[in-house]
Motif scaffolding. Structure first.
Motif, PDB file in Angstrom:
ATOM      1  N   THR A  68       0.854  -1.186   0.000  1.00 19.65           N
ATOM      2  CA  THR A  68       0.000   0.000   0.000  1.00 19.65           C
ATOM      3  C   THR A  68       0.890   1.237   0.000  1.00 19.65           C
ATOM      4  O   THR A  68       1.893   1.279   0.698  1.00 19.65           O
ATOM      5  CB  THR A  68      -0.896   0.029   1.252  1.00 19.65           C
ATOM      6  N   LYS A  69       0.493   2.242  -0.797  1.00 18.07           N
ATOM      7  CA  LYS A  69       1.213   3.514  -0.774  1.00 18.07           C
ATOM      8  C   LYS A  69       0.195   4.638  -0.838  1.00 18.07           C
ATOM      9  O   LYS A  69      -0.719   4.615  -1.651  1.00 18.07           O
ATOM     10  CB  LYS A  69       2.179   3.642  -1.947  1.00 18.07           C
ATOM     11  N   ARG A  70       0.387   5.629   0.043  1.00 17.91           N
ATOM     12  CA  ARG A  70      -0.467   6.808   0.063  1.00 17.91           C
ATOM     13  C   ARG A  70       0.417   8.026  -0.113  1.00 17.91           C
ATOM     14  O   ARG A  70       1.427   8.184   0.579  1.00 17.91           O
ATOM     15  CB  ARG A  70      -1.221   6.913   1.385  1.00 17.91           C
ATOM     16  N   LEU A  71       0.044   8.894  -1.045  1.00 15.47           N
ATOM     17  CA  LEU A  71       0.772  10.140  -1.256  1.00 15.47           C
ATOM     18  C   LEU A  71       0.296  11.182  -0.259  1.00 15.47           C
ATOM     19  O   LEU A  71      -0.906  11.300  -0.010  1.00 15.47           O
ATOM     20  CB  LEU A  71       0.558  10.666  -2.680  1.00 15.47           C
ATOM     21  N   GLU A  72       1.216  11.941   0.312  1.00 17.38           N
ATOM     22  CA  GLU A  72       0.844  13.019   1.219  1.00 17.38           C
ATOM     23  C   GLU A  72       0.256  14.202   0.454  1.00 17.38           C
ATOM     24  O   GLU A  72      -0.630  14.882   0.942  1.00 17.38           O
ATOM     25  CB  GLU A  72       2.060  13.472   2.028  1.00 17.38           C
ATOM     26  N   ARG A  73       0.815  14.445  -0.754  1.00 18.43           N
ATOM     27  CA  ARG A  73       0.300  15.516  -1.610  1.00 18.43           C
ATOM     28  C   ARG A  73       0.204  14.989  -3.030  1.00 18.43           C
ATOM     29  O   ARG A  73       1.037  14.208  -3.458  1.00 18.43           O
ATOM     30  CB  ARG A  73       1.207  16.731  -1.597  1.00 18.43           C
ATOM     31  N   GLY A  74      -0.777  15.445  -3.753  1.00 26.44           N
ATOM     32  CA  GLY A  74      -0.934  15.066  -5.150  1.00 26.44           C
ATOM     33  C   GLY A  74      -1.733  13.779  -5.316  1.00 26.44           C
ATOM     34  O   GLY A  74      -2.234  13.199  -4.352  1.00 26.44           O
ATOM     35  N   ARG A  75      -1.834  13.346  -6.566  1.00 23.70           N
ATOM     36  CA  ARG A  75      -2.599  12.156  -6.923  1.00 23.70           C
ATOM     37  C   ARG A  75      -1.765  11.284  -7.854  1.00 23.70           C
ATOM     38  O   ARG A  75      -0.920  11.774  -8.585  1.00 23.70           O
ATOM     39  CB  ARG A  75      -3.896  12.540  -7.651  1.00 23.70           C
ATOM     40  N   PHE A  76      -2.039   9.989  -7.829  1.00 22.62           N
ATOM     41  CA  PHE A  76      -1.395   9.076  -8.759  1.00 22.62           C
ATOM     42  C   PHE A  76      -2.009   9.257 -10.143  1.00 22.62           C
ATOM     43  O   PHE A  76      -3.224   9.376 -10.270  1.00 22.62           O
ATOM     44  CB  PHE A  76      -1.587   7.623  -8.313  1.00 22.62           C
ATOM     45  N   VAL A  77      -1.162   9.271 -11.180  1.00 23.74           N
ATOM     46  CA  VAL A  77      -1.632   9.399 -12.555  1.00 23.74           C
ATOM     47  C   VAL A  77      -2.260   8.070 -12.957  1.00 23.74           C
ATOM     48  O   VAL A  77      -1.646   7.013 -12.797  1.00 23.74           O
ATOM     49  CB  VAL A  77      -0.462   9.754 -13.501  1.00 23.74           C
ATOM     50  N   TRP A  78      -3.486   8.140 -13.474  1.00 28.85           N
ATOM     51  CA  TRP A  78      -4.251   6.930 -13.760  1.00 28.85           C
ATOM     52  C   TRP A  78      -4.923   7.050 -15.104  1.00 28.85           C
ATOM     53  O   TRP A  78      -5.295   8.142 -15.524  1.00 28.85           O
ATOM     54  CB  TRP A  78      -5.305   6.751 -12.662  1.00 28.85           C
ATOM     55  N   PRO A  79      -5.116   5.927 -15.836  1.00 29.76           N
ATOM     56  CA  PRO A  79      -5.819   5.991 -17.116  1.00 29.76           C
ATOM     57  C   PRO A  79      -7.264   6.448 -16.926  1.00 29.76           C
ATOM     58  O   PRO A  79      -7.871   6.187 -15.888  1.00 29.76           O
ATOM     59  CB  PRO A  79      -5.769   4.556 -17.654  1.00 29.76           C
ATOM     60  N   ALA A  80      -7.810   7.110 -17.945  1.00 27.25           N
ATOM     61  CA  ALA A  80      -9.159   7.663 -17.857  1.00 27.25           C
ATOM     62  C   ALA A  80     -10.253   6.605 -18.050  1.00 27.25           C
ATOM     63  O   ALA A  80     -11.404   6.886 -17.780  1.00 27.25           O
ATOM     64  CB  ALA A  80      -9.318   8.771 -18.888  1.00 27.25           C
ATOM     65  N   ALA A  81      -9.913   5.417 -18.501  1.00 31.74           N
ATOM     66  CA  ALA A  81     -10.918   4.384 -18.763  1.00 31.74           C
ATOM     67  C   ALA A  81     -11.654   4.008 -17.481  1.00 31.74           C
ATOM     68  O   ALA A  81     -11.079   3.997 -16.401  1.00 31.74           O
ATOM     69  CB  ALA A  81     -10.258   3.152 -19.363  1.00 31.74           C
ATOM     70  N   LYS A  82     -12.933   3.686 -17.619  1.00 29.55           N
ATOM     71  CA  LYS A  82     -13.751   3.304 -16.468  1.00 29.55           C
ATOM     72  C   LYS A  82     -13.560   1.842 -16.087  1.00 29.55           C
ATOM     73  O   LYS A  82     -13.796   1.450 -14.959  1.00 29.55           O
ATOM     74  CB  LYS A  82     -15.233   3.561 -16.762  1.00 29.55           C
ATOM     75  N   ASP A  83     -13.189   1.011 -17.040  1.00 24.75           N
ATOM     76  CA  ASP A  83     -12.962  -0.402 -16.750  1.00 24.75           C
ATOM     77  C   ASP A  83     -11.880  -0.939 -17.673  1.00 24.75           C
ATOM     78  O   ASP A  83     -11.450  -0.271 -18.603  1.00 24.75           O
ATOM     79  CB  ASP A  83     -14.249  -1.226 -16.886  1.00 24.75           C
ATOM     80  N   GLY A  84     -11.406  -2.133 -17.398  1.00 27.12           N
ATOM     81  CA  GLY A  84     -10.358  -2.735 -18.201  1.00 27.12           C
ATOM     82  C   GLY A  84      -9.036  -2.735 -17.467  1.00 27.12           C
ATOM     83  O   GLY A  84      -8.978  -2.540 -16.252  1.00 27.12           O
ATOM     84  N   LYS A  85      -7.975  -2.942 -18.241  1.00 26.40           N
ATOM     85  CA  LYS A  85      -6.647  -3.018 -17.641  1.00 26.40           C
ATOM     86  C   LYS A  85      -5.629  -2.389 -18.577  1.00 26.40           C
ATOM     87  O   LYS A  85      -5.841  -2.300 -19.781  1.00 26.40           O
ATOM     88  CB  LYS A  85      -6.271  -4.472 -17.359  1.00 26.40           C
ATOM     89  N   VAL A  86      -4.522  -1.949 -17.996  1.00 28.52           N
ATOM     90  CA  VAL A  86      -3.430  -1.338 -18.742  1.00 28.52           C
ATOM     91  C   VAL A  86      -2.148  -2.013 -18.282  1.00 28.52           C
ATOM     92  O   VAL A  86      -1.927  -2.204 -17.087  1.00 28.52           O
ATOM     93  CB  VAL A  86      -3.356   0.182 -18.467  1.00 28.52           C
TER      94      VAL A  86
END
Length: 115
Positions: A68-86
């Motif tokens: 598990t990793k939690r950022l103190e500031r900012g957000r993780f960059v994530w694909p815009a797709a609602k479902d599926g895998k990358v």
């Protein structure tokens, strides 16, 4: 950094995941939604709704790992797709875990002189 073997594939679960889930429920999600075997040795990465929390599951042939990793500031960059895998490379996973945009890596400097 997690010591990832070179033949390990990294899969991002597009969309959001309930971060209250543990290894067993996330493994079931990898099997049913992503259509991948959670005990294959591949890594599966899930992101929460707020975007500042990641969970990574990995079967290392000896047992189940849940990171598990939690950022103190900012957000993780994530694909815009609602479902599926990358699929990601291990180096892209390193950038993702550091909060760097893994989709368009750019060199930040260039040597001015040789030697």
């Amino acid at each position: 950094m997690i010591p990832v073997p070179s033949n390990t594939r990294v899969w991002l679960a597009a969309g959001v995941t309930d971060m209250r889930r543990g290894f067993n429920t996330l493994a079931a999600q990898a099997e049913q939604v992503l259509a991948e075997d959670p005990y294959s040795g591949h890594m599966f990465v899930f992101r929460g709704r707020r975007g500042d929390l990641l969970k990574v599951i990995w079967w290392d042939s000896q047992g189940a790992c849940l990171f598990t990793k939690r950022l103190e500031r900012g957000r993780f960059v994530w694909p815009a797709a609602k479902d599926g895998k990358v699929s990601l490379s291990p180096s892209q996973l390193s950038m993702l875990l550091e909060g760097i945009d893994w989709r368009t890596p750019q060199k930040t400097w260039r040597p001015l002189v040789a030697g």
